[in-house]
Design a protein around this motif. Structure first.
Motif, PDB file in Angstrom:
ATOM      1  N   VAL A 138       0.833  -1.197   0.000  1.00 44.46           N
ATOM      2  CA  VAL A 138       0.000   0.000   0.000  1.00 44.46           C
ATOM      3  C   VAL A 138       0.874   1.256   0.000  1.00 44.46           C
ATOM      4  O   VAL A 138       0.513   2.283  -0.576  1.00 44.46           O
ATOM      5  N   LEU A 139       2.034   1.151   0.628  1.00 39.40           N
ATOM      6  CA  LEU A 139       2.937   2.302   0.700  1.00 39.40           C
ATOM      7  C   LEU A 139       3.624   2.601  -0.627  1.00 39.40           C
ATOM      8  O   LEU A 139       4.053   3.732  -0.882  1.00 39.40           O
ATOM      9  N   LYS A 140       3.737   1.574  -1.462  1.00 38.61           N
ATOM     10  CA  LYS A 140       4.506   1.709  -2.702  1.00 38.61           C
ATOM     11  C   LYS A 140       4.144   2.940  -3.529  1.00 38.61           C
ATOM     12  O   LYS A 140       5.036   3.688  -3.950  1.00 38.61           O
ATOM     13  N   PRO A 141       2.849   3.169  -3.770  1.00 39.56           N
ATOM     14  CA  PRO A 141       2.507   4.355  -4.576  1.00 39.56           C
ATOM     15  C   PRO A 141       3.069   5.648  -3.967  1.00 39.56           C
ATOM     16  O   PRO A 141       3.459   6.556  -4.694  1.00 39.56           O
ATOM     17  N   TYR A 142       3.098   5.712  -2.652  1.00 43.40           N
ATOM     18  CA  TYR A 142       3.638   6.911  -2.010  1.00 43.40           C
ATOM     19  C   TYR A 142       5.138   7.025  -2.276  1.00 43.40           C
ATOM     20  O   TYR A 142       5.657   8.101  -2.605  1.00 43.40           O
ATOM     21  N   LEU A 143       5.815   5.896  -2.162  1.00 41.23           N
ATOM     22  CA  LEU A 143       7.248   5.901  -2.434  1.00 41.23           C
ATOM     23  C   LEU A 143       7.503   6.266  -3.887  1.00 41.23           C
ATOM     24  O   LEU A 143       8.483   6.948  -4.210  1.00 41.23           O
ATOM     25  N   ASN A 144       6.595   5.850  -4.772  1.00 36.52           N
ATOM     26  CA  ASN A 144       6.737   6.214  -6.177  1.00 36.52           C
ATOM     27  C   ASN A 144       6.593   7.724  -6.384  1.00 36.52           C
ATOM     28  O   ASN A 144       7.291   8.313  -7.213  1.00 36.52           O
ATOM     29  N   VAL A 145       5.679   8.309  -5.619  1.00 35.64           N
ATOM     30  CA  VAL A 145       5.523   9.757  -5.713  1.00 35.64           C
ATOM     31  C   VAL A 145       6.834  10.438  -5.308  1.00 35.64           C
ATOM     32  O   VAL A 145       7.318  11.360  -5.985  1.00 35.64           O
ATOM     33  N   ILE A 146       7.414   9.975  -4.234  1.00 35.55           N
ATOM     34  CA  ILE A 146       8.701  10.541  -3.789  1.00 35.55           C
ATOM     35  C   ILE A 146       9.752  10.383  -4.894  1.00 35.55           C
ATOM     36  O   ILE A 146      10.477  11.318  -5.233  1.00 35.55           O
ATOM     37  N   ASP A 147       9.799   9.172  -5.456  1.00 33.10           N
ATOM     38  CA  ASP A 147      10.764   8.912  -6.528  1.00 33.10           C
ATOM     39  C   ASP A 147      10.595   9.888  -7.689  1.00 33.10           C
ATOM     40  O   ASP A 147      11.572  10.390  -8.256  1.00 33.10           O
ATOM     41  N   ARG A 187      17.075   5.147  -4.652  1.00 34.66           N
ATOM     42  CA  ARG A 187      16.587   4.397  -3.498  1.00 34.66           C
ATOM     43  C   ARG A 187      17.060   5.012  -2.190  1.00 34.66           C
ATOM     44  O   ARG A 187      16.310   5.143  -1.224  1.00 34.66           O
ATOM     45  N   LEU A 188      18.300   5.408  -2.166  1.00 35.85           N
ATOM     46  CA  LEU A 188      18.879   5.965  -0.947  1.00 35.85           C
ATOM     47  C   LEU A 188      18.208   7.291  -0.579  1.00 35.85           C
ATOM     48  O   LEU A 188      17.893   7.549   0.586  1.00 35.85           O
ATOM     49  N   VAL A 189      18.002   8.118  -1.577  1.00 36.10           N
ATOM     50  CA  VAL A 189      17.364   9.411  -1.324  1.00 36.10           C
ATOM     51  C   VAL A 189      15.945   9.206  -0.830  1.00 36.10           C
ATOM     52  O   VAL A 189      15.499   9.842   0.131  1.00 36.10           O
ATOM     53  N   ARG A 190      15.248   8.270  -1.486  1.00 40.13           N
ATOM     54  CA  ARG A 190      13.884   7.964  -1.050  1.00 40.13           C
ATOM     55  C   ARG A 190      13.880   7.500   0.404  1.00 40.13           C
ATOM     56  O   ARG A 190      13.035   7.893   1.199  1.00 40.13           O
ATOM     57  N   GLN A 191      14.856   6.675   0.758  1.00 32.16           N
ATOM     58  CA  GLN A 191      14.930   6.185   2.142  1.00 32.16           C
ATOM     59  C   GLN A 191      15.253   7.321   3.110  1.00 32.16           C
ATOM     60  O   GLN A 191      14.754   7.358   4.231  1.00 32.16           O
ATOM     61  N   MET A 192      16.093   8.256   2.675  1.00 31.66           N
ATOM     62  CA  MET A 192      16.396   9.388   3.543  1.00 31.66           C
ATOM     63  C   MET A 192      15.137  10.226   3.756  1.00 31.66           C
ATOM     64  O   MET A 192      14.805  10.576   4.892  1.00 31.66           O
ATOM     65  N   ILE A 193      14.442  10.515   2.665  1.00 33.08           N
ATOM     66  CA  ILE A 193      13.241  11.350   2.796  1.00 33.08           C
ATOM     67  C   ILE A 193      12.175  10.647   3.632  1.00 33.08           C
ATOM     68  O   ILE A 193      11.699  11.177   4.637  1.00 33.08           O
ATOM     69  N   PHE A 194      11.855   9.427   3.238  1.00 32.51           N
ATOM     70  CA  PHE A 194      10.784   8.736   3.960  1.00 32.51           C
ATOM     71  C   PHE A 194      11.202   8.449   5.401  1.00 32.51           C
ATOM     72  O   PHE A 194      10.414   8.625   6.339  1.00 32.51           O
ATOM     73  N   GLY A 195      12.440   8.003   5.582  1.00 34.67           N
ATOM     74  CA  GLY A 195      12.943   7.702   6.931  1.00 34.67           C
ATOM     75  C   GLY A 195      12.892   8.920   7.832  1.00 34.67           C
ATOM     76  O   GLY A 195      12.507   8.841   9.000  1.00 34.67           O
ATOM     77  N   THR A 196      13.257  10.063   7.280  1.00 34.71           N
ATOM     78  CA  THR A 196      13.248  11.301   8.072  1.00 34.71           C
ATOM     79  C   THR A 196      11.825  11.702   8.456  1.00 34.71           C
ATOM     80  O   THR A 196      11.536  11.987   9.623  1.00 34.71           O
ATOM     81  N   LEU A 197      10.935  11.680   7.458  1.00 40.36           N
ATOM     82  CA  LEU A 197       9.544  12.054   7.739  1.00 40.36           C
ATOM     83  C   LEU A 197       8.923  11.087   8.753  1.00 40.36           C
ATOM     84  O   LEU A 197       8.283  11.500   9.730  1.00 40.36           O
ATOM     85  N   ASP A 198       9.139   9.808   8.519  1.00 42.45           N
ATOM     86  CA  ASP A 198       8.532   8.789   9.371  1.00 42.45           C
ATOM     87  C   ASP A 198       9.047   8.896  10.804  1.00 42.45           C
ATOM     88  O   ASP A 198       8.272   8.874  11.758  1.00 42.45           O
ATOM     89  N   GLU A 199      10.337   9.036  10.947  1.00 39.93           N
ATOM     90  CA  GLU A 199      10.941   9.143  12.278  1.00 39.93           C
ATOM     91  C   GLU A 199      10.450  10.410  12.985  1.00 39.93           C
ATOM     92  O   GLU A 199      10.182  10.404  14.187  1.00 39.93           O
ATOM     93  N   THR A 200      10.320  11.475  12.203  1.00 40.03           N
ATOM     94  CA  THR A 200       9.847  12.731  12.787  1.00 40.03           C
ATOM     95  C   THR A 200       8.415  12.601  13.306  1.00 40.03           C
ATOM     96  O   THR A 200       8.096  13.024  14.427  1.00 40.03           O
ATOM     97  N   VAL A 201       7.565  11.995  12.501  1.00 41.89           N
ATOM     98  CA  VAL A 201       6.171  11.832  12.923  1.00 41.89           C
ATOM     99  C   VAL A 201       6.081  10.882  14.115  1.00 41.89           C
ATOM    100  O   VAL A 201       5.340  11.135  15.072  1.00 41.89           O
ATOM    101  N   THR A 202       6.820   9.784  14.067  1.00 43.12           N
ATOM    102  CA  THR A 202       6.772   8.826  15.177  1.00 43.12           C
ATOM    103  C   THR A 202       7.192   9.480  16.488  1.00 43.12           C
ATOM    104  O   THR A 202       6.553   9.299  17.524  1.00 43.12           O
ATOM    105  N   ASN A 203       8.263  10.267  16.445  1.00 47.79           N
ATOM    106  CA  ASN A 203       8.701  10.963  17.660  1.00 47.79           C
ATOM    107  C   ASN A 203       7.638  11.920  18.173  1.00 47.79           C
ATOM    108  O   ASN A 203       7.384  11.994  19.377  1.00 47.79           O
ATOM    109  N   TRP A 204       7.002  12.594  17.238  1.00 52.20           N
ATOM    110  CA  TRP A 204       5.938  13.528  17.599  1.00 52.20           C
ATOM    111  C   TRP A 204       4.761  12.803  18.267  1.00 52.20           C
ATOM    112  O   TRP A 204       4.241  13.235  19.282  1.00 52.20           O
ATOM    113  N   VAL A 205       4.398  11.634  17.709  1.00 51.55           N
ATOM    114  CA  VAL A 205       3.306  10.857  18.304  1.00 51.55           C
ATOM    115  C   VAL A 205       3.711  10.352  19.683  1.00 51.55           C
ATOM    116  O   VAL A 205       2.931  10.415  20.635  1.00 51.55           O
TER     117      VAL A 205
END
Lengths: 194, 194, 194, 194
Positions: free
Chosen positions: C122-131, C150-168
């Motif tokens: 389900v996440l794939k389309p989102y990762l495609n948007v980032i790509d 791939r690396l850039v996508r992981q940096m972007i998604f990893g950063t956003l995800d980690e940021t939101v998780t910390n906030w939650v």
DNA sequence: AATGAATGAGTATTCATTCAT
DNA sequence: CATGAATGAATACTCATTCAT
């Protein structure tokens, strides 16, 4: 071997009682556990699943049933007497344990096909005992030669089984063992007048 | 009478087919409805509940079964021939409708004791037919007098039933009707050599 | 289509609420049904099993999430602005639906591997948007060419995800959307002083 | 201290192996005990409960992980080189112990929020190491001053974590350590072309 | 210290039946 | 008459934890 563990037998006996009194479908594992005086989880230390309890009940009880009959008929001299003994003991054993009679004649039959296949396997040794008596009878010329073994076995087992089932369904209101002589005569002499 | 309604019979036939093909426990009301081409709720316009479908299946089919046998044996002259005819037709009818054979010999037996009690009621007319043949046989002196009616009936029915059940469980690999003569001889002459 | 049935959405919304408030493991089907105002069995008219509810929750919500972001960034002129918009909307959407944030960042992660595999799909389309944004940025020479996608996508998604998780996990005590500018600057300009 | 007891470490190592090979949910206490060669009950002489095993696994392994990184970066002269070393060792250590990688990146995340809170506590020293590198970098003017410490930490950790998780989920088919340089460049220089 | 047999709480799912349309 | 969407009761089995030996 697990059969020496007291809890194994406790559970087997509890299962026979609970199934006979409540019927197969109302015999929840928790009810059997309670009757056996153990926790629900303990059942699963001794049995794989609920079906395994039922199979094991039948195995244990039929094992004794068959052993008893096999031992007794060995002492008889000819096939005719052996057949009579088999009928008498078949009736007597189910008479004496009416819980078992209810379970084997009524409750166990509502099981699913997979369980019934396993039940048939447990029955096989008993059918073999019947076959042996028939074969001996033919060799001894006590019984007609050229009997169709499978058919005769089906007549003997079918007659005994139907007789016991009727007795159980009539709430065991008459003496089953008393019928042994007549059943034996019917099977050996048939209906025809001479 | 509801039996004249076409959907009533549609549902009966669907039930036999579904039970024979899927087994008793996998025969949900919705599956029977689908096979019959009606909505689930429609079933309940013709039958009180699921058990009522099963009873009705048995009633309808056994009614024809018994009528057919009763008609045929009336034409036979003596009890011996009537018994032979009964055996032959018992076997033939179940041979010719193997769905029915599977349902009566295997699937319907998985039902609960309350249902089985009702099934026994449906069987009663058939058992009465057997009783009549036996009584006639004793009066005609074709059969021994003083036969225990219930016991003889149990021997005859038990033998036929066990024979058919074995045939069904062996996937009907041999010809059942061919066994009629031998079964008849066994029942009338017994095992004993003369 | 089942998505138009009101009960389907009722159950989806109930599931998000129940899981967010009780946690994944304490969210029994019966609790979700009660919250949705339907019977337990009704759940199974719309979903194959409990896991299917969870997947569907994620599909429905992520579908809207992605559609919203995709639509918005199309209106932006260059990759840099698109990236900023993506970050802002990622943060805003989870900010505005804190139940959803709890479910996606915390609860859904305790699922089993099979479920997580489906979640990744389900996440794939989102990762495609980032790509796509990254690729456009390279073509526009807004971003360095030769970036490892791939690396850039992981940096972007990893950063956003980690940021939101910390906030939650900090009980959403600060404003998440306010961080968008800084996160964007960090991702585009890096740590280095110039 | 219990950590000197040989069985303590036996159980820790057994837990890592069992969880990596069977997955979190299929890792029953009894399975860990068996792998460790001790009785189920013995586990509870060394650990308060199952959760305590998992926490301890993470504590022990992360302790070594962090110590190793802390020691190594102390030898580096500036924040930039320290960050590179941290990335390289983060990747290398998880590369070299793939059981640990599976457990930390996939299996332990299926735990409940309470356990994950404790896991975060274990992670804190590592996050502090990252913070120190960032702060040093700002003091050394290698990194931009005025960086949002928490945000930068989340970008670094989020990127590394996401990168490792993707590598584990792709069955570790490529060399993780080889990515260290590129990841370092991305983090320090960002996406923007100059 | 070590054992391992025993415990018992907790839950997804099916399917006969109903009733508003 | 006919429909079929909705209902809700009912139950086997697992596994973390204990405690007598």
């Amino acid at each position: 071997m697990k059969k020496n563990k007291p809890k194994y037998n406790q559970i087997i006996e509890a299962a026979v009682k609970v199934i006979a009194e409540n019927g197969y479908h109302a015999s929840q594992v928790s009810k059997i556990a309670k009757q056996a005086g153990v926790a629900d989880g303990t059942i699963y230390l001794y049995f794989k699943n609920k079906e395994d309890i039922l199979i094991s009940v039948f195995e244990e009880k039929m094992g004794q049933f068959i052993t008893h009959i096999t031992d007794a008929i060995q002492k008889k001299e000819n096939a005719n007497e052996k057949l009579y003994e088999l009928i008498k003991l078949h009736f007597r054993q189910l008479s004496e344990d009416h819980h078992l009679a209810i379970v084997t004649q009524l409750e166990l039959r509502q099981s699913n096909p997979s369980l019934r296949l396993q039940i048939n396997n447990v029955l096989k040794p008993y059918l073999n005992v019947i076959d042996t008596v028939i074969t001996e009878g033919m060799e001894e010329k006590v019984f007609r030669k050229n009997l169709n073994l499978r058919l005769v076995r089906q007549m003997i087992f079918g007659t005994l089984d139907e007789t016991v089932t009727n007795w159980v369904m009539k709430d065991r209101k008459y003496n089953l063992v008393d019928l042994a002589t007549e059943v034996h005569t019917l099977l050996t002499e048939g209906l025809q007048s001479k």
